[in-house]
Design a protein around this motif. Structure first.
Motif, PDB file in Angstrom:
ATOM      1  N   ASP A   1       0.945  -1.115   0.191  1.00 11.51           N
ATOM      2  CA  ASP A   1       0.125  -0.285  -0.173  1.00 11.51           C
ATOM      3  C   ASP A   1       0.212   1.637  -0.237  1.00 11.51           C
ATOM      4  OD1 ASP A   1      -2.467  -1.477  -0.489  1.00 11.51           O
ATOM      5  OD2 ASP A   1      -2.211  -1.780   2.128  1.00 11.51           O
ATOM      6  N   ILE A   2       2.250   0.990   0.176  1.00 10.66           N
ATOM      7  CA  ILE A   2       2.884   1.676   0.257  1.00 10.66           C
ATOM      8  C   ILE A   2       3.342   2.518  -1.312  1.00 10.66           C
ATOM      9  CG2 ILE A   2       5.388   3.146   0.633  1.00 10.66           C
ATOM     10  CD1 ILE A   2       5.284   1.278   2.733  1.00 10.66           C
ATOM     11  N   PRO A   3       2.748   3.635  -1.945  1.00 11.41           N
ATOM     12  CA  PRO A   3       3.679   4.182  -3.486  1.00 11.41           C
ATOM     13  C   PRO A   3       4.159   4.447  -3.830  1.00 11.41           C
ATOM     14  CG  PRO A   3       1.426   5.934  -2.515  1.00 11.41           C
ATOM     15  CD  PRO A   3       2.304   4.987  -0.930  1.00 11.41           C
ATOM     16  N   LEU A   4       5.008   3.888  -4.341  1.00 14.32           N
ATOM     17  CA  LEU A   4       6.263   3.463  -4.902  1.00 14.32           C
ATOM     18  C   LEU A   4       7.160   5.459  -4.870  1.00 14.32           C
ATOM     19  CD1 LEU A   4       7.454   0.525  -5.825  1.00 14.32           C
ATOM     20  CD2 LEU A   4       6.965   1.715  -8.414  1.00 14.32           C
ATOM     21  N   ALA A   5       6.322   6.131  -5.456  1.00 16.01           N
ATOM     22  CA  ALA A   5       7.038   7.526  -5.676  1.00 16.01           C
ATOM     23  C   ALA A   5       7.523   7.147  -3.732  1.00 16.01           C
ATOM     24  CB  ALA A   5       5.904   8.325  -5.914  1.00 16.01           C
ATOM     25  N   GLU A   6       6.770   7.123  -2.993  1.00 16.43           N
ATOM     26  CA  GLU A   6       7.276   7.453  -0.944  1.00 16.43           C
ATOM     27  C   GLU A   6       8.132   6.349  -0.590  1.00 16.43           C
ATOM     28  OE1 GLU A   6       4.177   7.807   1.837  1.00 16.43           O
ATOM     29  OE2 GLU A   6       2.438   8.790   0.535  1.00 16.43           O
TER      30      GLU A   6
END
Lengths: 809, 59
Positions: free
Chosen positions: B20-25
């Motif tokens: 659930d962690i956006p790749l951008a983050e």
């Protein structure tokens, strides 16, 4: 001791010189309350070095430490000279040789740093951190020579030397002491320009008695200053590691802080001064004269005495040692009361919140609000299996739903691996500025695809050999600069992130431009195929990188003077595809240029299953036997016929295993032929979903190999999530994997024996042999004493599962 | 089917959930932090970890 368990130290600050060639007016060593430096020898005497090294070695042996770090500090450590530092480093290395891993770092103001020092540090893998407070204006506010001259130019010259290709691998980072009078973004960007691997942004040491300046009068000047940098850092895609931010993020996610200035981790550090006396944290010098003193020294006391000192013990008790205010604070696990010294106030000592309390609260709250996913996702339990799935796997079976859960866990893992390789690549000294730019471009494509077309990203992240690639990169990075390691190949491996991004773009994006390495003579689109160009692999000379441009209908590849275009729809359909030579502008050219060939990943299909026949991926050679080269069309046809027949066998006679295979088997990798008469197959722990096979003549044997090897795939997936045995006992995985595969083998032969056809006798013999072997292995596992409680239950269910199979179906 | 009661939540997975962690983050997590998450499944060092609570002073 007060009954507590002693927590050993693993970091040692060795003061090798007590004087400095600068006279910075914010220096905590000379300008603070503690003036103990005045009575100490300038340079550390050799007997202090040898005793300090002996004490560290003694501590390592006593507490069986696997790694320690020694920071050579001062004053200014380079005042010791090259020969003096060499002697100190060699003494430390010699004392700890064969005992544990030793990482040595040196913190310097940089003004004396020359090539000779850098060569010494490179020779001994000593990481170098340099103090610099920002741009010239910021730096010159405090960091000056005694006569008032700026130290900026010599410090920056030293940093550029460290950042050069020759010494980059020992350039640890920059340490910047905050002055809120400086513009935060200008400070950050001027430091970023110097390409550090890590930045430390340090609150100036202060106490309630000597508070820090707060010119803005907001009460949170330092938080505001750091937040301005955090926002810039985040907007820029986290281009450098910043320890303060990393520590807050780590603690928000339930991990440990990487700095003594934050978090609740117990202090595990000791300081040795030039006269051999042990001190507590260096920063305590700001509290009062004599605050860091312990009354102990290397000549008469082991390091255990230091760790039992009340001042050190107070910083090993976590939240219990904090003030009442801190204990009730919602961010206490991230803040940890701040740096111990910053809590000091005459009268109440250290039983206070930090003098930076309001700043820390605001900064931590801000970061938490800007990274909600990180804090939530990494702080909660991982992608565990359902009760039913775990129980199914324990019997040796596991249906489509259970395997689907493993697959989802692997996707989580794959995303983490992508990020790890990206970050490791950016930090790696083998990747130059152009390589880092290419990594950032690849990451940008992946991050956008994650938001816009998650399915395309999931398809590529789910490829079995993505993990093999990541493991290779990350393992390789542990040996950068070591003799015999191929840095060129490692750089190409890291650059493969571009090929992964290109494959995602081809599957899901409108447009992308990426640079990819040429590996094994080919430009790769993982999971899709490869363009064989024949040249340019690392170590073979020639152009080792190609440019890929993804457009709506075409994928263009440029390598040196060669340009080709490929039909994107045909690539996606897995169809044979002509690589058409064209000009850089895209105009077709005929009869010129280097001959190239597009080799798609073929698919093996049968009713209810579709599996890649993976004979192109450059990271597929991870099985116990060598991977076979690309198959001819004729060979691929033979694979398809055999696979169809094997799948019929599985569906007809071993149907219990079919759903899991259909759900989780994603690639079959041809292996080099086995010796005559024997079968060869393997599943790699790092290649979830893939099985390597040397194609046997008999499809029934292929069915057996698929069934048994997929047991290893399943169990590997379970072991990624759970500890079934003590990881230190390496035999356990081998035993467990063997028994687990035998569960399927015995089931297979039990069914074959029941068929009553020509192989009845052979099948019955196989069954009897396997059952006996499996039962014995499970008993061995259970008796070994290194299974976890879950492992014991798992083994017990395996034992129960064997019992009914003694009857022939 | 084997009874599952004994395999219930006493055995949480040790792997963090990164889905659930956006790749951008994701790069907000340091390599040290990722190493702690992934280290159990990878051979060899993921990074040179910073000791927890490490010394931090400029000179």
């Amino acid at each position: 001791m007060d009954g507590r368990v002693l927590i050993p130290a693993d970091q040692f600050v060795l003061k090798v010189h007590s004087r400095c060639d600068l006279a910075c007016d914010h220096c905590y060593v000379y300008e603070s309350a503690d003036q103990s430096w005045r009575g100490r020898p300038n340079a550390i005497p050799s007997d202090v070095v040898s005793h300090a090294a002996m004490r560290i070695a003694e501590h390592v042996k006593t507490h069986e430490l696997s790694r320690v770090e020694v920071v050579l500090h001062g004053g200014e450590p380079l005042l010791v000279g090259v020969a003096g530092l060499r002697a100190i480093i060699v003494e430390l290395e010699s004392a700890l040789s064969g005992l544990c891993r030793l990482d040595i770092k040196v913190h310097t103001n940089g003004v004396l740093l020359t090539e000779r020092f850098c060569e010494l540090f490179a020779e001994h893998h000593v990481g170098v951190g340099v103090s610099l407070d920002g741009d010239r204006t910021a730096n010159d506010r405090h960091r000056k020579y005694r006569d008032g001259r700026s130290s900026y130019d010599p410090a920056v010259r030293a940093i550029r030397l460290l950042a050069s290709d020759r010494f980059r691998h020992v350039y640890s980072g920059l340490l910047c002491t905050i002055d809120v009078a400086n513009d935060p973004v200008r400070v950050y960007e001027s430091l970023l320009e110097l390409e550090p691997a890590r930045l430390d942004l340090l609150l100036p040491h202060a106490t309630w008695d000597a508070p820090p300046p707060r010119p803005a009068g907001t009460g949170t000047d330092y938080a505001d200053w750091l937040i301005a940098i955090f926002d810039r850092w985040q907007a820029g895609g986290y281009p450098v590691r910043i320890r303060t931010f990393d520590s807050i993020i780590a603690t928000l996610a339930g991990g440990d802080s990487g700095t003594e200035a934050l978090g609740l981790a117990p202090v595990r550090m000791a300081v040795v001064e030039t006269d051999g006396s042990y001190e507590q944290a260096d920063s305590l010098k700001v509290a009062y004269d004599g605050a860091p003193a312990t009354g102990l020294d290397v000549f008469t006391h082991s390091l255990d005495f230091v760790l039992e000192h009340p001042g050190v013990a107070a910083r090993q008790r976590g939240v219990a040692s904090l003030s009442a205010t801190c204990q009730q604070c919602p961010v206490v696990s991230s803040c940890g009361g701040g740096m111990y010294a910053h809590r000091y106030k005459a009268g109440s000592g250290f039983d206070n919140a930090s003098v930076y309390c309001a700043d820390l609260f605001k900064l931590i709250s801000h970061i938490g609000s800007r990274l909600p996913h990180v804090a939530q996702a990494t702080g909660r339990a991982g992608p565990a299996l359902s009760d039913d799935a775990l129980a199914e796997f324990a019997t040796g079976r596991g249906g489509a739903s259970a395997v689907g859960q493993l697959t989802r866990a692997q996707r989580s893992l794959g995303r983490g691996l992508l990020a790890a390789v990206y970050e490791a690549g950016l930090a790696s000294p083998v990747v130059g500025p152009r390589g880092r730019e290419q990594l950032r471009a690849a990451w940008q494509v992946l991050a956008v695809a994650d938001a816009d077309c998650r399915g395309a990203l999931d398809a590529v992240v789910g490829h079995p050999y993505l993990r093999t690639w990541a493991a290779r990169c990350l393992a390789g990075l542990g040996f950068v600069g070591e003799a015999g390691h191929d840095d060129e190949r490692l750089a190409a491996d890291l650059g493969h992130l571009g090929a992964i991004a290109a494959a995602v773009a081809v599957r899901g994006r409108d447009r992308a431009r990426l640079t990819v390495p040429v590996l094994d003579g080919a430009v790769h689109l993982p999971g899709i195929g490869r363009l064989v160009v024949g040249l340019g692999s690392p170590g073979t000379g020639g152009e080792a990188r190609a440019a890929i441009e993804v457009e709506a209908d075409w994928v263009r590849v440029r390598l040196g003077a060669g340009n080709w275009r490929l039909s994107r729809p045909r690539l996606l359909a897995g169809e044979p595809c002509l690589a058409e030579a064209c000009t850089a502008e895209g105009t077709l050219t005929v009869g010129t240029g280097r001959p190239v060939a597009w080799e798609p990943v073929r698919m093996l299909t049968a009713p209810g299953i579709k599996v890649a026949l993976e004979d192109t991926d450059p990271y597929r050679d991870c099985h116990q036997r060598p991977a076979a080269p690309r198959l001819s069309d004729e060979e691929a046809g033979r694979w398809q016929r055999s696979f169809s027949a094997a799948w019929r066998e599985i569906q007809l006679h071993h149907a219990a295993f079919a759903p899991a295979l259909a759900a989780g088997l994603t690639a079959l990798t041809p292996l080099a032929p086995a010796p005559a008469g024997s079968a060869a197959s393997a599943a790699a722990r790092q290649g979830f979903g893939a099985i390597g096979v040397a194609l046997p003549d008999d499809p029934v044997i292929l069915a057996l190999l698929l069934t048994c090897e997929f047991q290893h795939v399943k169990l590997g997936g379970v072991l990624d999530l759970y500890d079934l045995f003590d990881p230190a006992d390496e035999r356990q995985e081998e035993l467990l994997q063997g028994a687990y595969a035998q569960l399927a083998a015995s089931e297979f032969w039990r069914v074959r024996a029941g068929l009553g056809d020509r192989d009845h006798t052979e099948a019955a013999e196989q069954l009897e042999r396997l059952l006996a072997h499996t039962a014995a292995t499970v008993e061995t596992l259970a008796d070994a004493g290194s299974l976890t409680s879950l492992g014991m239950r798992f083994a017990e269910r395996m034992r129960i599962a064997i019992a009914p199979r003694t009857k022939i179906a | 089917m084997v009874p599952t009661e004994e395999l219930r939540p006493a055995f949480p997975s040790a792997m963090a959930d990164l889905r659930d962690i956006p790749l951008a983050e994701m790069p907000a997590l340091s390599l040290d932090q990722l190493g702690r998450v992934l280290g159990r499944v990878l051979p060899g060092p993921v990074a040179n970890p910073m000791p927890s609570g490490a010394f931090q002073s400029s000179i």
